[in-house]
Design a protein around this motif. Structure first.
Motif, mmCIF file in Angstrom:
data_model
loop_
_atom_site.group_PDB
_atom_site.id
_atom_site.type_symbol
_atom_site.label_atom_id
_atom_site.label_comp_id
_atom_site.label_asym_id
_atom_site.label_seq_id
_atom_site.Cartn_x
_atom_site.Cartn_y
_atom_site.Cartn_z
ATOM 1 N N CYS A 485 0.845 -1.196 0.000
ATOM 2 C CA CYS A 485 0.000 0.000 0.000
ATOM 3 C C CYS A 485 0.882 1.247 0.000
ATOM 4 O O CYS A 485 1.313 1.717 1.064
ATOM 5 C CB CYS A 485 -0.910 0.005 1.222
ATOM 6 S SG CYS A 485 -2.101 -1.353 1.263
ATOM 7 N N TRP A 529 -8.674 -3.732 1.963
ATOM 8 C CA TRP A 529 -7.856 -4.931 2.187
ATOM 9 C C TRP A 529 -8.164 -5.602 3.516
ATOM 10 O O TRP A 529 -8.016 -6.826 3.648
ATOM 11 C CB TRP A 529 -6.377 -4.571 2.059
ATOM 12 C CG TRP A 529 -6.077 -4.117 0.662
ATOM 13 C CD1 TRP A 529 -5.729 -2.868 0.243
ATOM 14 C CD2 TRP A 529 -6.190 -4.909 -0.524
ATOM 15 N NE1 TRP A 529 -5.609 -2.823 -1.127
ATOM 16 C CE2 TRP A 529 -5.884 -4.061 -1.623
ATOM 17 C CE3 TRP A 529 -6.516 -6.242 -0.783
ATOM 18 C CZ2 TRP A 529 -5.902 -4.514 -2.939
ATOM 19 C CZ3 TRP A 529 -6.532 -6.694 -2.090
ATOM 20 C CH2 TRP A 529 -6.225 -5.838 -3.152
ATOM 21 N N ARG A 537 0.209 -6.853 5.263
ATOM 22 C CA ARG A 537 0.159 -5.546 4.586
ATOM 23 C C ARG A 537 1.423 -4.769 4.893
ATOM 24 O O ARG A 537 1.875 -4.726 6.046
ATOM 25 C CB ARG A 537 -1.067 -4.765 5.083
ATOM 26 C CG ARG A 537 -1.237 -3.410 4.407
ATOM 27 C CD ARG A 537 -2.468 -2.711 4.945
ATOM 28 N NE ARG A 537 -2.229 -2.080 6.245
ATOM 29 C CZ ARG A 537 -3.191 -1.735 7.089
ATOM 30 N NH1 ARG A 537 -4.457 -1.979 6.781
ATOM 31 N NH2 ARG A 537 -2.899 -1.155 8.242
ATOM 32 N N ARG A 555 -2.998 -9.014 9.502
ATOM 33 C CA ARG A 555 -4.445 -8.784 9.540
ATOM 34 C C ARG A 555 -5.020 -8.960 10.950
ATOM 35 O O ARG A 555 -6.020 -8.325 11.300
ATOM 36 C CB ARG A 555 -5.125 -9.732 8.551
ATOM 37 C CG ARG A 555 -6.638 -9.625 8.493
ATOM 38 C CD ARG A 555 -7.092 -8.232 8.047
ATOM 39 N NE ARG A 555 -8.543 -8.144 8.063
ATOM 40 C CZ ARG A 555 -9.268 -7.920 9.144
ATOM 41 N NH1 ARG A 555 -8.690 -7.754 10.326
ATOM 42 N NH2 ARG A 555 -10.594 -7.844 9.073
#
Length: 578
Positions: A485, A529, A537, A555
């Motif tokens: 990201c 996401w 991530r 996550r």
């Protein structure tokens, strides 16, 4: 994969017809799209997960010695008529006709087809054992499709079928498949339990179900924490709660119980514990001989606080084709309205089937076969004949003794995602699938059957792994392992250069990575996401880069972790491996 070249379609709110969490989240995450009742298009994000499920299944099935083939979705009716299932399956089996008026089935399963394949190909015991499998679309015309992929009409399943020359060989094949299933579900990263089960309509002798543990599961799983005993509610054995029948201590007394057609009301009126009461369930079995219809009547007796297990009732001698008696039949046989029936002083001869616990009760309360009245102090042998049949009729409850004698039973909820069966000769005999044994004599093939609900795995995994932000996929099932990201990639050369280099390194390292290059604001990007459920991530931003760090967040993590740019790939690989 770059997000700008992939198809991502998320929703803030789930459609109103999405009833359970997995259905809601899969719709919101753009993984499935409803086409009709119980029929879904698997969108690119959802299809990636399905392909990962299939890959794991294929690897473990191949490792266990199974051979892949592909059987047709459309099957001729003649095969189903050979086994009698063309009529037995009922409306769940979707029947169609071709242009010549010939009947076909849209397959819900493939026992008939695989048996037909093998009976034409296998001639000798030297060709055995064999195990074929396929991953194929199925269709079952559910009366009430619901819960998205959990109970749809069209779905994908893995079916496998083993063929052996004797029962011992079949049991060895069964154990290999059982072990393969354990490996498959372990690789999925799901908490699961294998439980003994009833074979149901598929036939055969023994079976086990594989359930993903989830509080939202439809199925009750029974297990003993102190042993290996585990079964589904249908198959769990209920031992008598009283080891032996005590002596009678009360006189038989007929008492008024107005408007008390349920044991709970009777217990309340008589100020007794519900466990002192016995409820009666009237059953009828019809048989036709030479065009003449005859009826047999059965009285099932269950303790007032217990639930009837209909699968167990089916296994009682003479009750394989039972139905619940009509009110007219009850009036004719018992001379009384439902709610006041009991074994003492029945009007006509009936077969009394008592649950194990009821057979050991003394001084119990039961209907008096007279509207508005019950008996207290009823006892076997003194007030009524001993029951004709004593059988396990009830559902177990938490705290019951384990049938293996090693502790007490507990109950948790689960979602069935796999089932393995010992079919024996149920299909080979009806379809005349034989081989020549060592003595040159024909013998029926011994079969096993093994299924996994491929698309159902998705729903079950989500029901076990989610939070208020969305899905939390186990790493093995996630559509992508890692999402990059970048913050302001179009405005910062440093962010762009680092992101592109990291992306290339992740791809080279074999990481299943997606780069979110859509130019969204951080809040919208992160929300997508988290909803989709990618397990790892990495955020690339100018502020972190000035300090030589990137921001990593798993996550399930509540906070982000700073990781040096140079260490990120090895750090991610370690997280994935863990």
């Amino acid at each position: 994969m770059r997000a700008s070249r992939f198809f991502i379609s998320t929703l803030k709110e789930a459609p109103s017809d999405a009833e359970i969490v997995s259905h809601q989240l899969m719709m919101r995450a753009g993984m499935i799209k409803r086409l009709g009742s119980g029929i879904y298009t698997y969108m690119p994000m959802g299809l990636r997960i399905i392909r990962k499920v299939e890959a794991i299944i294929r690897e473990e099935m191949n490792k266990a010695g199974a051979i892949e083939l592909l059987m047709p979705l459309v099957q001729p009716a003649e095969l189903w008529q050979e086994t009698g299932r063309w009529d037995k399956m009922g409306p769940e089996l979707l029947r169609v006709k071709d242009r010549h008026g010939r009947d076909f089935a849209i397959q819900p399963t493939s026992e008939e087809v695989i048996t037909d394949v093998v009976r034409t190909e296998i001639k000798s015991y030297r060709q055995l054992p064999l195990n074929f499998y396929h991953i194929q679309t199925k269709f079952r015309d559910e009366r009430r499709p619901r819960f998205g992929l959990m109970r749809g009409r069209e779905f994908t399943m893995k079916d496998a079928y083993s063929f052996d020359r004797d029962q011992a060989g079949m049991q060895q094949s069964y154990q290999r498949m059982f072990d393969a299933y354990v490996s498959i579900f372990n690789r999925f990263g799901l908490k699961f339990r294998a439980v003994a089960a009833d074979n149901g309509a598929i036939g055969g002798t023994g079976s086990h179900e594989f359930h993903v543990i989830a509080s939202t599961g439809e199925d009750a799983l029974v297990y003993c924490a102190d042993s290996d005993y585990a079964a589904n509610m249908e198959a769990a054995e209920a031992l008598p709660l009283v080891a032996s029948r005590p002596a009678a201590a009360e006189a038989l007394t007929k008492v008024a119980t107005p408007d008390a057609t349920k044991c709970e009301t009777v217990a309340e009126q008589l100020k007794l514990d519900l466990s002192r009461t016995v409820k009666t369930i009237a059953l009828t079995v019809e048989t036709e001989t030479d065009g003449k219809l005859t009826k047999q009547y059965f009285m099932l007796l269950l303790r007032g606080d217990h639930e009837l297990n209909e699968v167990k009732v089916n296994k009682v001698a003479g009750l394989g084709a039972y139905r619940f008696s009509t009110e007219a039949e009850i009036l004719e046989v018992y001379g009384c309205v439902p709610g006041y029936l009991g074994p003492v002083g029945t009007k006509a001869p009936v077969t009394v089937v008592a649950d194990r616990t009821v057979a050991n009760m003394a001084d119990f309360v039961c209907g008096a076969n007279d509207a508005g009245f019950h008996y207290t102090g009823a006892n076997w042998g003194r007030d009524t004949a001993e029951p004709s049949i004593v059988a396990d009729l009830r559902n177990v409850v938490a705290g019951d003794a384990s049938p293996d004698g090693k502790g007490v039973l507990a109950i948790e909820r689960g979602i069935e995602v796999g089932h393995v069966f010992q079919l024996g000769t149920a299909y080979s005999e009806s379809m005349k699938a034989t081989f020549l044994d060592e003595n040159g004599k024909p013998a029926p093939l011994q079969m096993g059957c093994y299924g996994i609900g491929v698309t159902r795995i998705l729903g079950a995994a989500i029901e076990q792994n989610f939070d208020d932000k969305g899905i939390i996929w186990p790493a093995a099932l996630a559509p992508f392992e890692l999402v990059l990201c970048p913050m302001g990639m179009d405005r910062s050369e440093a962010v762009k250069e680092t992101t592109e280099r990291l992306y290339a390194e992740a791809v080279a390292a074999g990481i299943d990575v997606i780069l979110d290059d859509r130019g969204l604001r951080p809040g919208g990007m992160f929300a997508d996401w988290e909803l989709i459920g990618v397990p790892h991530r990495v955020v690339i931003g100018d502020r972190g880069l000035k300090e030589g760090n990137l921001e990593y967040q798993g996550r399930r993590d509540t906070e982000a972790t700073a990781v040096p740019v140079a260490d990120v790939i090895s750090f991610i690989k370690g997280k994935i491996a863990a």
